[in-house]
Design a protein around this motif. Structure first.
Motif, mmCIF file in Angstrom:
data_model
loop_
_atom_site.group_PDB
_atom_site.id
_atom_site.type_symbol
_atom_site.label_atom_id
_atom_site.label_comp_id
_atom_site.label_asym_id
_atom_site.label_seq_id
_atom_site.Cartn_x
_atom_site.Cartn_y
_atom_site.Cartn_z
ATOM 1 N N GLY A 127 0.023 10.466 -2.331
ATOM 2 C CA GLY A 127 -1.187 9.741 -2.703
ATOM 3 C C GLY A 127 -0.946 8.582 -3.651
ATOM 4 N N LEU A 128 0.272 8.491 -4.226
ATOM 5 C CA LEU A 128 0.560 7.417 -5.181
ATOM 6 C C LEU A 128 0.561 6.047 -4.514
ATOM 7 C CD1 LEU A 128 1.208 6.977 -8.173
ATOM 8 C CD2 LEU A 128 3.639 7.094 -7.601
ATOM 9 N N VAL A 129 0.827 6.025 -3.212
ATOM 10 C CA VAL A 129 0.847 4.753 -2.477
ATOM 11 C C VAL A 129 -0.509 4.057 -2.537
ATOM 12 C CG1 VAL A 129 0.234 5.814 -0.261
ATOM 13 C CG2 VAL A 129 1.555 3.674 -0.297
ATOM 14 N N LEU A 130 -1.582 4.818 -2.712
ATOM 15 C CA LEU A 130 -2.927 4.235 -2.778
ATOM 16 C C LEU A 130 -3.116 3.393 -4.026
ATOM 17 C CD1 LEU A 130 -5.042 7.332 -1.639
ATOM 18 C CD2 LEU A 130 -4.407 5.344 -0.263
ATOM 19 N N LEU A 131 -2.288 3.629 -5.037
ATOM 20 C CA LEU A 131 -2.424 2.901 -6.302
ATOM 21 C C LEU A 131 -1.587 1.621 -6.335
ATOM 22 C CD1 LEU A 131 -2.250 5.871 -8.846
ATOM 23 C CD2 LEU A 131 -4.258 4.900 -7.720
ATOM 24 N N GLN A 132 -0.802 1.387 -5.295
ATOM 25 C CA GLN A 132 0.111 0.251 -5.309
ATOM 26 C C GLN A 132 -0.614 -1.035 -4.912
ATOM 27 O OE1 GLN A 132 3.078 1.143 -6.645
ATOM 28 N NE2 GLN A 132 2.022 3.114 -6.639
ATOM 29 N N GLU A 133 -0.406 -2.075 -5.705
ATOM 30 C CA GLU A 133 -0.948 -3.406 -5.421
ATOM 31 C C GLU A 133 0.210 -4.398 -5.497
ATOM 32 O OE1 GLU A 133 -5.355 -3.839 -7.006
ATOM 33 O OE2 GLU A 133 -4.083 -3.006 -8.572
ATOM 34 N N MET A 134 0.676 -4.861 -4.358
ATOM 35 C CA MET A 134 1.874 -5.695 -4.321
ATOM 36 C C MET A 134 1.687 -7.015 -5.044
ATOM 37 S SD MET A 134 4.155 -3.858 -3.110
ATOM 38 C CE MET A 134 5.381 -5.160 -3.218
ATOM 39 N N ASP A 135 0.495 -7.622 -4.934
ATOM 40 C CA ASP A 135 0.283 -8.902 -5.612
ATOM 41 C C ASP A 135 0.366 -8.745 -7.121
ATOM 42 O OD1 ASP A 135 -1.998 -7.329 -5.481
ATOM 43 O OD2 ASP A 135 -3.371 -9.036 -5.543
ATOM 44 N N LYS A 136 -0.235 -7.656 -7.640
ATOM 45 C CA LYS A 136 -0.170 -7.400 -9.087
ATOM 46 C C LYS A 136 1.256 -7.053 -9.506
ATOM 47 C CE LYS A 136 -4.721 -7.511 -9.812
ATOM 48 N NZ LYS A 136 -5.198 -7.599 -8.429
ATOM 49 N N GLU A 147 -10.515 2.076 -10.474
ATOM 50 C CA GLU A 147 -11.253 1.338 -9.444
ATOM 51 C C GLU A 147 -11.558 2.222 -8.240
ATOM 52 O OE1 GLU A 147 -10.124 -2.241 -6.387
ATOM 53 O OE2 GLU A 147 -9.641 -2.573 -8.503
ATOM 54 N N LEU A 148 -10.578 3.022 -7.814
ATOM 55 C CA LEU A 148 -10.790 3.909 -6.668
ATOM 56 C C LEU A 148 -11.832 4.984 -6.988
ATOM 57 C CD1 LEU A 148 -7.113 4.425 -5.395
ATOM 58 C CD2 LEU A 148 -8.918 3.092 -4.303
ATOM 59 N N VAL A 149 -11.773 5.505 -8.210
ATOM 60 C CA VAL A 149 -12.753 6.520 -8.614
ATOM 61 C C VAL A 149 -14.155 5.935 -8.580
ATOM 62 C CG1 VAL A 149 -13.574 7.906 -10.550
ATOM 63 C CG2 VAL A 149 -11.149 7.890 -9.999
ATOM 64 N N LYS A 150 -14.299 4.733 -9.121
ATOM 65 C CA LYS A 150 -15.611 4.093 -9.162
ATOM 66 C C LYS A 150 -16.133 3.798 -7.761
ATOM 67 C CE LYS A 150 -14.998 1.974 -13.714
ATOM 68 N NZ LYS A 150 -14.914 0.710 -14.475
ATOM 69 N N GLN A 151 -15.241 3.370 -6.870
ATOM 70 C CA GLN A 151 -15.662 3.034 -5.513
ATOM 71 C C GLN A 151 -16.087 4.263 -4.721
ATOM 72 O OE1 GLN A 151 -12.492 0.818 -3.674
ATOM 73 N NE2 GLN A 151 -12.933 -1.059 -4.807
ATOM 74 N N GLN A 181 9.671 2.786 -8.797
ATOM 75 C CA GLN A 181 8.359 2.809 -8.148
ATOM 76 C C GLN A 181 8.464 3.355 -6.725
ATOM 77 O OE1 GLN A 181 6.926 -0.684 -6.400
ATOM 78 N NE2 GLN A 181 4.791 -0.377 -6.962
ATOM 79 N N GLN A 182 9.453 2.882 -5.965
ATOM 80 C CA GLN A 182 9.621 3.338 -4.585
ATOM 81 C C GLN A 182 9.971 4.822 -4.526
ATOM 82 O OE1 GLN A 182 8.871 1.487 -1.851
ATOM 83 N NE2 GLN A 182 8.163 0.047 -3.411
ATOM 84 N N LEU A 183 10.776 5.282 -5.483
ATOM 85 C CA LEU A 183 11.118 6.701 -5.541
ATOM 86 C C LEU A 183 9.878 7.533 -5.837
ATOM 87 C CD1 LEU A 183 13.322 8.887 -5.538
ATOM 88 C CD2 LEU A 183 13.614 8.479 -7.990
ATOM 89 N N ALA A 184 9.055 7.061 -6.780
ATOM 90 C CA ALA A 184 7.830 7.782 -7.139
ATOM 91 C C ALA A 184 6.858 7.829 -5.970
ATOM 92 C CB ALA A 184 7.179 7.124 -8.352
ATOM 93 N N VAL A 185 6.746 6.725 -5.222
ATOM 94 C CA VAL A 185 5.836 6.670 -4.072
ATOM 95 C C VAL A 185 6.250 7.686 -3.008
ATOM 96 C CG1 VAL A 185 5.112 5.236 -2.110
ATOM 97 C CG2 VAL A 185 5.070 4.298 -4.419
ATOM 98 N N ARG A 186 7.561 7.849 -2.827
ATOM 99 C CA ARG A 186 8.042 8.806 -1.821
ATOM 100 C C ARG A 186 7.880 10.254 -2.266
ATOM 101 N NH1 ARG A 186 13.766 5.878 -0.028
ATOM 102 N NH2 ARG A 186 12.816 3.966 0.847
ATOM 103 N N LEU A 203 -1.329 -0.903 -14.619
ATOM 104 C CA LEU A 203 -1.804 -1.304 -13.291
ATOM 105 C C LEU A 203 -2.272 -0.091 -12.491
ATOM 106 C CD1 LEU A 203 0.831 -3.986 -12.150
ATOM 107 C CD2 LEU A 203 -1.511 -4.372 -12.934
ATOM 108 N N ASN A 204 -1.496 0.995 -12.542
ATOM 109 C CA ASN A 204 -1.870 2.202 -11.802
ATOM 110 C C ASN A 204 -3.152 2.827 -12.350
ATOM 111 O OD1 ASN A 204 0.313 1.973 -10.088
ATOM 112 N ND2 ASN A 204 1.596 3.407 -11.197
ATOM 113 N N ALA A 205 -3.288 2.812 -13.691
ATOM 114 C CA ALA A 205 -4.501 3.359 -14.302
ATOM 115 C C ALA A 205 -5.719 2.532 -13.909
ATOM 116 C CB ALA A 205 -4.346 3.389 -15.822
ATOM 117 N N ARG A 206 -5.554 1.212 -13.880
ATOM 118 C CA ARG A 206 -6.665 0.335 -13.501
ATOM 119 C C ARG A 206 -7.058 0.552 -12.042
ATOM 120 N NH1 ARG A 206 -8.026 -3.826 -10.820
ATOM 121 N NH2 ARG A 206 -5.981 -3.878 -9.842
#
Length: 293
Positions: free
Chosen positions: A248-257, A41-45, A239-244, A34-37
Motif C-alpha cells: 500500500g505504500l505505493v499509493l503515497l508515492q508522488e514522482m513529481d514531488k 490527502e488520501l484520508v480526506k478524499q 524508497q524502492q525497497l520500502a515500496v516493495r 511528503l508521505n505524511a502529506r
C-alpha cells in the motif's frame, strides 16, 4: 621526493561522507513529510457524507436529489466527475452483514430497516467539523432526504494529528539542519587546516583573496554535488525497497514531488559545500602568521 601540495587539494573522502550522511537525513525527513502529506490527502478524499433517503422514492425523485447534490460546491470532482455513489438498501444490508458478522434477518425477517443512500465525497477545504455540520443541516432540508451522517470525531482527530506530525517534523528538520551545518563546517575547516601555510604563502607572493578562494570553492561545490548525488541515490534505493516490502505504500508515492526533493538535496549539498568552504577559507585568510601556529 616529497609530494608538492596543490592549492585547493583538501581531504575529500571525509568531507563527502559527512555531507552525504547529512543530506540523506535531510532527504529522509523530506520524504516522511511528503508521505505524511499524501496520506492525509488520501484520508480526506475518502471521507464520505452518507445522505440517507426516504423510503419509496420514485426514480425521478432520486434523479432530482442527485442533480441537486452534483451542483454543490463541496462535492469532490475527479476528472470532472462528481464523486457521488448511489447505494441501494439491499447493497447496504449486504455490506452491513459482511462487516458486522450479524444477520439482522434472524430478528426482523425480510424487513430491511436500512435506507437507500448517496455516498458523497467532499473536497479537502471542507474537511472540518464546523463546515461539515453546516453541510449536514443544508442537505437535510432537501425534500426526500431522511438524514445525513458522517464520522464526526474522526474529522477533527485527523486534522489534529496531521498538524502534530507537521510540527514535529518541522522542529526535527530545523534542529537537524543546524547540527549538520555545524558538523559539516567543522569537517571542512579541519580539511583545510593542512593548507593554511600554503594559503599564507600565496598571500605573501601577492595572490589576491579571490584567486586563493577559487580552487577551494570549486572543490567545495564538487564535494557538495557529489554528496548530493550519493545521498539522492541512497534515498531512491531506500524508497524502492520500502515500496516493495510495505503493501500500500505505493499509493503515497508522488514522482513529481520526489523529483523536487532530489533537486533540493543537490542544491542544498552544493550550497553547503560552497558556503562552508568559503567561511573556512576566509578564516585562514584573516589569520596572522603567529595565529597559524
Amino acid at each position: 621526493m616529497a609530494k608538492i601540495k596543490k592549492l585547493g587539494s583538501t581531504p575529500n573522502v571525509m568531507v563527502v561522507i559527512s555531507l552525504t550522511i547529512a543530506l540523506f537525513l535531510i532527504g529522509m525527513c523530506g520524504l516522511l513529510t511528503l508521505n505524511a502529506r499524501k496520506l492525509a490527502e488520501l484520508v480526506k478524499q475518502n471521507v464520505e457524507l452518507q445522505v440517507y433517503l426516504d423510503d419509496d422514492l420514485t426514480t425521478s425523485k432520486l434523479d432530482s436529489i442527485y442533480k441537486i447534490l452534483i451542483k454543490k460546491e463541496f462535492v469532490l470532482l475527479k476528472e470532472n466527475s462528481p464523486q457521488i455513489n448511489f447505494i441501494s438498501k439491499e447493497v447496504a444490508a449486504k455490506q452491513f452483514i459482511e462487516e458486522s458478522g450479524e444477520d439482522y434477518r434472524r430478528l426482523l425477517g425480510d424487513n430491511n430497516p436500512l435506507h437507500n443512500l448517496y455516498a458523497v465525497k467532499i473536497k479537502q477545504e471542507y474537511f472540518n467539523d464546523a463546515k461539515l455540520k453546516e453541510i449536514k443541516v443544508a442537505l437535510e432540508l432537501i425534500p426526500g432526504v431522511h438524514e445525513v451522517a458522517y464520522v464526526e470525531n474522526f474529522v477533527d482527530e485527523v486534522n489534529k494529528n496531521i498538524s502534530k506530525i507537521y510540527l514535529v517534523l518541522s522542529v526535527f528538520v530545523m534542529l537537524l539542519l543546524l547540527i549538520i551545518i555545524i558538523l559539516v563546517n567543522n569537517t571542512i575547516k579541519l580539511s583545510l587546516y593542512s593548507q593554511r601555510f600554503l594559503i599564507r604563502s600565496m598571500q605573501l607572493v601577492g595572490a589576491t583573496n579571490g584567486f586563493i578562494r577559487k580552487p577551494f570553492i570549486i572543490k567545495g561545490a564538487l564535494q557538495g554535488l557529489t554528496s548530493g548525488l550519493v545521498a539522492s541515490s541512497c534515498l531512491i534505493l531506500l524508497q524502492q525497497l520500502a515500496v516493495r516490502k510495505v503493501e500500500g505504500l505505493v499509493l503515497l508515492q508522488e514522482m513529481d514531488k520526489m523529483i523536487y526533493l532530489l533537486l533540493g538535496i543537490l542544491i542544498i549539498g552544493t550550497l553547503m559545500g560552497i558556503l562552508s568552504t568559503f567561511q573556512s577559507v576566509e578564516r585562514y585568510l584573516r589569520l596572522s602568521l603567529d595565529e597559524l601556529y
